[in-house]
Design a protein around this motif. Structure first.
Motif, PDB file in Angstrom:
ATOM      1  N   ALA A 129       1.893  26.589  66.461  1.00  0.00           N
ATOM      2  CA  ALA A 129       2.157  27.643  65.466  1.00  0.00           C
ATOM      3  C   ALA A 129       1.646  29.001  65.965  1.00  0.00           C
ATOM      4  O   ALA A 129       2.317  30.023  65.784  1.00  0.00           O
ATOM      5  CB  ALA A 129       1.515  27.285  64.132  1.00  0.00           C
ATOM      6  N   LEU A 130       0.481  29.008  66.597  1.00  0.00           N
ATOM      7  CA  LEU A 130      -0.067  30.247  67.158  1.00  0.00           C
ATOM      8  C   LEU A 130       0.892  30.834  68.185  1.00  0.00           C
ATOM      9  O   LEU A 130       1.233  32.023  68.134  1.00  0.00           O
ATOM     10  CB  LEU A 130      -1.434  29.984  67.800  1.00  0.00           C
ATOM     11  CG  LEU A 130      -1.984  31.090  68.699  1.00  0.00           C
ATOM     12  CD1 LEU A 130      -2.327  32.328  67.893  1.00  0.00           C
ATOM     13  CD2 LEU A 130      -3.201  30.593  69.473  1.00  0.00           C
ATOM     14  N   TYR A 131       1.343  30.019  69.125  1.00  0.00           N
ATOM     15  CA  TYR A 131       2.219  30.523  70.176  1.00  0.00           C
ATOM     16  C   TYR A 131       3.543  31.020  69.599  1.00  0.00           C
ATOM     17  O   TYR A 131       4.059  32.058  70.031  1.00  0.00           O
ATOM     18  CB  TYR A 131       2.449  29.447  71.240  1.00  0.00           C
ATOM     19  CG  TYR A 131       1.161  28.995  71.896  1.00  0.00           C
ATOM     20  CD1 TYR A 131       0.203  29.924  72.300  1.00  0.00           C
ATOM     21  CD2 TYR A 131       0.877  27.661  72.087  1.00  0.00           C
ATOM     22  CE1 TYR A 131      -0.987  29.528  72.877  1.00  0.00           C
ATOM     23  CE2 TYR A 131      -0.314  27.250  72.678  1.00  0.00           C
ATOM     24  CZ  TYR A 131      -1.239  28.191  73.062  1.00  0.00           C
ATOM     25  OH  TYR A 131      -2.417  27.798  73.632  1.00  0.00           O
ATOM     26  N   GLN A 132       4.062  30.332  68.616  1.00  0.00           N
ATOM     27  CA  GLN A 132       5.308  30.782  67.992  1.00  0.00           C
ATOM     28  C   GLN A 132       5.108  32.106  67.260  1.00  0.00           C
ATOM     29  O   GLN A 132       5.959  32.994  67.334  1.00  0.00           O
ATOM     30  CB  GLN A 132       5.855  29.697  67.060  1.00  0.00           C
ATOM     31  CG  GLN A 132       6.382  28.505  67.822  1.00  0.00           C
ATOM     32  CD  GLN A 132       6.793  27.344  66.944  1.00  0.00           C
ATOM     33  OE1 GLN A 132       6.214  27.101  65.894  1.00  0.00           O
ATOM     34  NE2 GLN A 132       7.792  26.598  67.385  1.00  0.00           N
ATOM     35  N   ARG A 133       3.977  32.268  66.576  1.00  0.00           N
ATOM     36  CA  ARG A 133       3.680  33.547  65.903  1.00  0.00           C
ATOM     37  C   ARG A 133       3.606  34.698  66.902  1.00  0.00           C
ATOM     38  O   ARG A 133       3.962  35.832  66.582  1.00  0.00           O
ATOM     39  CB  ARG A 133       2.343  33.460  65.140  1.00  0.00           C
ATOM     40  CG  ARG A 133       2.430  32.884  63.775  1.00  0.00           C
ATOM     41  CD  ARG A 133       1.174  33.121  62.953  1.00  0.00           C
ATOM     42  NE  ARG A 133      -0.081  32.854  63.615  1.00  0.00           N
ATOM     43  CZ  ARG A 133      -0.673  31.658  63.695  1.00  0.00           C
ATOM     44  NH1 ARG A 133      -0.112  30.603  63.145  1.00  0.00           N
ATOM     45  NH2 ARG A 133      -1.823  31.508  64.309  1.00  0.00           N
TER      46      ARG A 133
END
Length: 163
Positions: A129-133
């Motif tokens: 989720a962090l990388y996608q954000r």
């Protein structure tokens, strides 16, 4: 206040404790932690210092308390750099990872990377989720990354281009 600094000898015990924590290391294949001797840690730092700026490692502090690490490794031939971050449980979910991985990414790009990449464990949903954000896009793992020993069947490959 978050402080992100190049790791030095004064940080080495903190890194050693981070790596020994199974909760921190479970998604990188060491569910019981990675136990390194003081001598091995010192040798690691000597190798790291010799590799800078092609590879770098940062220690992350919040108000003087050690939270974890971030880093990158540059593959000049392919213009790409891997990114890595590990945080103690108490430092997660508070924006520290966003600041730290963004910092490592910026440093990798300044050092010549055109593309940065990560390959989190599929079960590490918070990291994904962090990388996608941050704008990373899931792609097929390139052959040059597989050649580094990364496993396209075990991890999900994400990359972000400089532009």
């Amino acid at each position: 206040m978050i402080t992100i600094k190049e790791t030095t000898m004064e940080d080495i015990k903190n890194v050693q404790h981070l790596w020994a924590d199974g909760d921190v290391m479970r998604f990188v294949g060491f569910p019981d932690g990675l136990r390194e001797t003081d001598e091995a840690m010192q040798q690691w730092l000597v190798r790291l210092n010799a590799a800078r700026p092609i590879e770098n490692h940062y220690s992350i502090y919040e108000n003087g308390k050690y939270c974890g690490e971030a880093g990158y490794g540059l593959d000049k031939k392919h213009g790409s750099a891997w990114l890595d971050i590990k945080l103690f449980g108490y430092a997660r979910g508070r924006g520290i990872a966003t600041q730290a991985i963004s910092y490592a990414m910026e440093q990798a790009l300044r050092s010549g990377a055109e593309t940065v990449w990560v390959d989190p464990d599929p079960q590490n949903v918070k990291a994904i989720a962090l990388y996608q954000r941050l704008g990373f896009k899931q792609k097929d793992m390139p052959e040059h990354v597989i050649a580094l020993g990364e496993d396209p069947t075990a991890n999900i490959y994400f990359e972000l281009c400089k532009e």
